[in-house]
Motif scaffolding. Structure first.
Motif, PDB file in Angstrom:
ATOM      1  N   ALA A  83       1.005  -1.291   0.158  1.00 20.43           N
ATOM      2  CA  ALA A  83      -0.264  -0.041   0.140  1.00 20.43           C
ATOM      3  C   ALA A  83       0.783   1.520   0.320  1.00 20.43           C
ATOM      4  O   ALA A  83       1.071   2.176   0.988  1.00 20.43           O
ATOM      5  CB  ALA A  83      -1.017   0.133   1.067  1.00 20.43           C
ATOM      6  N   PRO A  84       1.638   1.513  -1.225  1.00 23.08           N
ATOM      7  CA  PRO A  84       2.310   3.082  -1.580  1.00 23.08           C
ATOM      8  C   PRO A  84       1.406   4.159  -1.138  1.00 23.08           C
ATOM      9  O   PRO A  84       2.112   5.468  -0.480  1.00 23.08           O
ATOM     10  CB  PRO A  84       3.414   2.773  -2.336  1.00 23.08           C
ATOM     11  N   ALA A  85       0.349   3.654  -0.966  1.00 25.86           N
ATOM     12  CA  ALA A  85      -0.025   5.091  -0.663  1.00 25.86           C
ATOM     13  C   ALA A  85      -0.245   5.548   0.670  1.00 25.86           C
ATOM     14  O   ALA A  85      -0.419   6.803   0.915  1.00 25.86           O
ATOM     15  CB  ALA A  85      -1.743   5.131  -1.823  1.00 25.86           C
ATOM     16  N   LEU A  86       0.212   5.013   1.406  1.00 26.01           N
ATOM     17  CA  LEU A  86      -0.113   5.331   2.753  1.00 26.01           C
ATOM     18  C   LEU A  86       1.487   6.250   3.009  1.00 26.01           C
ATOM     19  O   LEU A  86       1.200   7.097   3.851  1.00 26.01           O
ATOM     20  CB  LEU A  86       0.114   3.794   3.192  1.00 26.01           C
ATOM     21  N   LEU A  87       2.201   6.142   2.245  1.00 26.82           N
ATOM     22  CA  LEU A  87       3.562   6.717   2.733  1.00 26.82           C
ATOM     23  C   LEU A  87       3.638   8.153   3.076  1.00 26.82           C
ATOM     24  O   LEU A  87       4.049   9.196   3.288  1.00 26.82           O
ATOM     25  CB  LEU A  87       4.746   6.364   1.017  1.00 26.82           C
ATOM     26  N   PRO A  88       2.816   9.021   1.913  1.00 26.78           N
ATOM     27  CA  PRO A  88       2.426  10.695   2.275  1.00 26.78           C
ATOM     28  C   PRO A  88       2.470  10.691   3.667  1.00 26.78           C
ATOM     29  O   PRO A  88       2.193  12.098   3.998  1.00 26.78           O
ATOM     30  CB  PRO A  88       1.703  10.867   1.083  1.00 26.78           C
ATOM     31  N   HIS A  89       1.252   9.594   3.960  1.00 28.72           N
ATOM     32  CA  HIS A  89       0.722  10.546   5.434  1.00 28.72           C
ATOM     33  C   HIS A  89       1.754  10.061   6.528  1.00 28.72           C
ATOM     34  O   HIS A  89       1.581  10.234   7.926  1.00 28.72           O
ATOM     35  CB  HIS A  89      -0.434   9.061   5.766  1.00 28.72           C
ATOM     36  N   ARG A  90       2.542   8.888   6.205  1.00 29.07           N
ATOM     37  CA  ARG A  90       3.633   8.757   7.226  1.00 29.07           C
ATOM     38  C   ARG A  90       4.438  10.104   8.304  1.00 29.07           C
ATOM     39  O   ARG A  90       4.622  10.578   7.112  1.00 29.07           O
ATOM     40  CB  ARG A  90       4.875   7.300   6.612  1.00 29.07           C
ATOM     41  N   SER A  91       4.750   9.896   9.634  1.00 27.39           N
ATOM     42  CA  SER A  91       4.779  10.733   9.726  1.00 27.39           C
ATOM     43  C   SER A  91       6.558  10.603  10.598  1.00 27.39           C
ATOM     44  O   SER A  91       6.926   9.258  10.111  1.00 27.39           O
ATOM     45  CB  SER A  91       5.096  11.095  12.131  1.00 27.39           C
ATOM     46  N   ALA A  92       7.352  11.394  10.125  1.00 25.10           N
ATOM     47  CA  ALA A  92       8.675  12.280   9.699  1.00 25.10           C
ATOM     48  C   ALA A  92       8.688  11.514  11.365  1.00 25.10           C
ATOM     49  O   ALA A  92      10.349  10.846  11.274  1.00 25.10           O
ATOM     50  CB  ALA A  92       9.126  13.365   9.534  1.00 25.10           C
ATOM     51  N   PHE A 122      -3.117  -7.909  13.289  1.00 24.08           N
ATOM     52  CA  PHE A 122      -3.165  -6.339  12.619  1.00 24.08           C
ATOM     53  C   PHE A 122      -2.443  -6.705  11.284  1.00 24.08           C
ATOM     54  O   PHE A 122      -2.979  -6.339   9.920  1.00 24.08           O
ATOM     55  CB  PHE A 122      -2.943  -5.452  14.062  1.00 24.08           C
ATOM     56  N   LEU A 123      -1.192  -6.362  11.296  1.00 25.93           N
ATOM     57  CA  LEU A 123      -1.199  -6.349  10.101  1.00 25.93           C
ATOM     58  C   LEU A 123      -0.981  -6.996   8.805  1.00 25.93           C
ATOM     59  O   LEU A 123      -0.852  -7.323   7.752  1.00 25.93           O
ATOM     60  CB  LEU A 123       0.377  -5.801  10.031  1.00 25.93           C
ATOM     61  N   ALA A 124      -0.640  -8.691   9.483  1.00 20.36           N
ATOM     62  CA  ALA A 124      -0.660  -9.745   8.629  1.00 20.36           C
ATOM     63  C   ALA A 124      -2.700 -10.018   8.050  1.00 20.36           C
ATOM     64  O   ALA A 124      -2.105 -10.117   6.316  1.00 20.36           O
ATOM     65  CB  ALA A 124      -0.445 -10.953   9.168  1.00 20.36           C
ATOM     66  N   LEU A 125      -3.004  -9.599   8.575  1.00 18.28           N
ATOM     67  CA  LEU A 125      -4.471  -9.513   8.060  1.00 18.28           C
ATOM     68  C   LEU A 125      -4.671  -8.842   7.230  1.00 18.28           C
ATOM     69  O   LEU A 125      -4.951  -8.949   5.735  1.00 18.28           O
ATOM     70  CB  LEU A 125      -5.657  -9.377   8.783  1.00 18.28           C
ATOM     71  N   ILE A 126      -4.154  -7.169   7.372  1.00 20.06           N
ATOM     72  CA  ILE A 126      -4.299  -6.208   6.139  1.00 20.06           C
ATOM     73  C   ILE A 126      -3.834  -6.561   5.196  1.00 20.06           C
ATOM     74  O   ILE A 126      -4.425  -6.398   3.859  1.00 20.06           O
ATOM     75  CB  ILE A 126      -3.988  -4.739   7.020  1.00 20.06           C
ATOM     76  N   VAL A 127      -2.091  -7.245   5.225  1.00 20.34           N
ATOM     77  CA  VAL A 127      -1.741  -7.122   4.048  1.00 20.34           C
ATOM     78  C   VAL A 127      -2.229  -7.986   3.417  1.00 20.34           C
ATOM     79  O   VAL A 127      -2.580  -7.776   2.269  1.00 20.34           O
ATOM     80  CB  VAL A 127       0.509  -7.437   4.574  1.00 20.34           C
ATOM     81  N   GLY A 128      -2.533  -9.101   4.124  1.00 18.95           N
ATOM     82  CA  GLY A 128      -3.070 -10.711   3.164  1.00 18.95           C
ATOM     83  C   GLY A 128      -4.626 -10.025   2.700  1.00 18.95           C
ATOM     84  O   GLY A 128      -4.667 -10.547   1.287  1.00 18.95           O
ATOM     85  N   LEU A 129      -5.244  -9.509   2.412  1.00 17.94           N
ATOM     86  CA  LEU A 129      -6.243  -8.955   2.544  1.00 17.94           C
ATOM     87  C   LEU A 129      -5.810  -7.367   1.110  1.00 17.94           C
ATOM     88  O   LEU A 129      -6.550  -8.443   0.016  1.00 17.94           O
ATOM     89  CB  LEU A 129      -7.210  -8.097   3.490  1.00 17.94           C
ATOM     90  N   ILE A 130      -4.975  -7.007   1.080  1.00 16.94           N
ATOM     91  CA  ILE A 130      -4.182  -6.338   0.309  1.00 16.94           C
ATOM     92  C   ILE A 130      -3.984  -7.068  -0.451  1.00 16.94           C
ATOM     93  O   ILE A 130      -4.258  -6.721  -2.164  1.00 16.94           O
ATOM     94  CB  ILE A 130      -4.035  -5.157   0.274  1.00 16.94           C
TER      95      ILE A 130
END
Length: 182
Positions: free
Chosen positions: A10-19, A144-152
């Motif tokens: 989900a590379p579209a996450l990256l603009p929302h990532r806090s520095a 958490f992460l495994a479910l989201i990644v797997g759905l994507i």
């Protein structure tokens, strides 16, 4: 599973990532919830605000300085689901703070919910539980992460869920929940 695995699918996450790491009071959350939350979730929250994926899946996260609202939301949802449990609509699942109870971490705009099942003292071993709006309940051992990644990425079936999020999902800020009336 690591946060980088989610960012890869989900590379579209990256603009929302806090520095920088978001200043979440994890000690306050653990004290008021009565449990620590899984490491993969804390890693996500340390870097991301509440988001939605493909305008469907909403990831609930505490906001710095407003952790109490997150805790209030957890207990409020637990109370709502406990009343459904009394009516036999939750496949015998119990809800936080009950032993083995579910803690909600997300949902969809179509009435599906995502939880952890407190299965033992190690939150990193808690499975994810899905409650679909079609009254279908299922578990995913990866958390958490495994479910989201797997759905994507398609490695996890969307049983009873909308087809989103799908490959390379859109990402946007989720609106905060409206304040509750006391």
């Amino acid at each position: 599973m690591r946060l980088s695995d989610l960012e890869r699918v989900a590379p579209a996450l990256l603009p929302h990532r806090s520095a920088t790491v978001r200043p979440i009071d994890w000690e306050l959350l653990q004290t008021t919830l009565g449990v620590a939350l899984p490491t993969d979730y804390r890693e996500f929250v340390d870097h991301y605000p509440p988001l939605h994926l493909d305008d469907v899946m909403i990831l609930r996260v505490p906001e710095p300085g407003d952790e109490a609202a997150y805790v209030s939301g957890v207990f409020s949802l637990s109370e709502e689901f406990a009343s459904l449990s009394e009516d036999g609509l939750t496949e015998d699942y119990t809800f936080h703070p009950a032993e083995g109870g579910l803690i909600c971490w997300g949902g969809t705009d179509t009435g599906d919910y995502f939880f952890w099942r407190k299965d033992g003292p190690d939150p990193d071993r808690w499975p994810a539980v899905v409650s679909s709006s079609t009254s279908y309940w299922w578990e995913h051992d990866g958390g958490f992460l495994a479910l989201i990644v797997g759905l994507i990425d398609g490695t996890v079936e969307h049983w009873g869920l909308p087809p989103q999020p799908g490959p390379n999902p859109t990402v946007g800020l989720a609106l905060p929940a409206p304040p509750t009336q006391d």
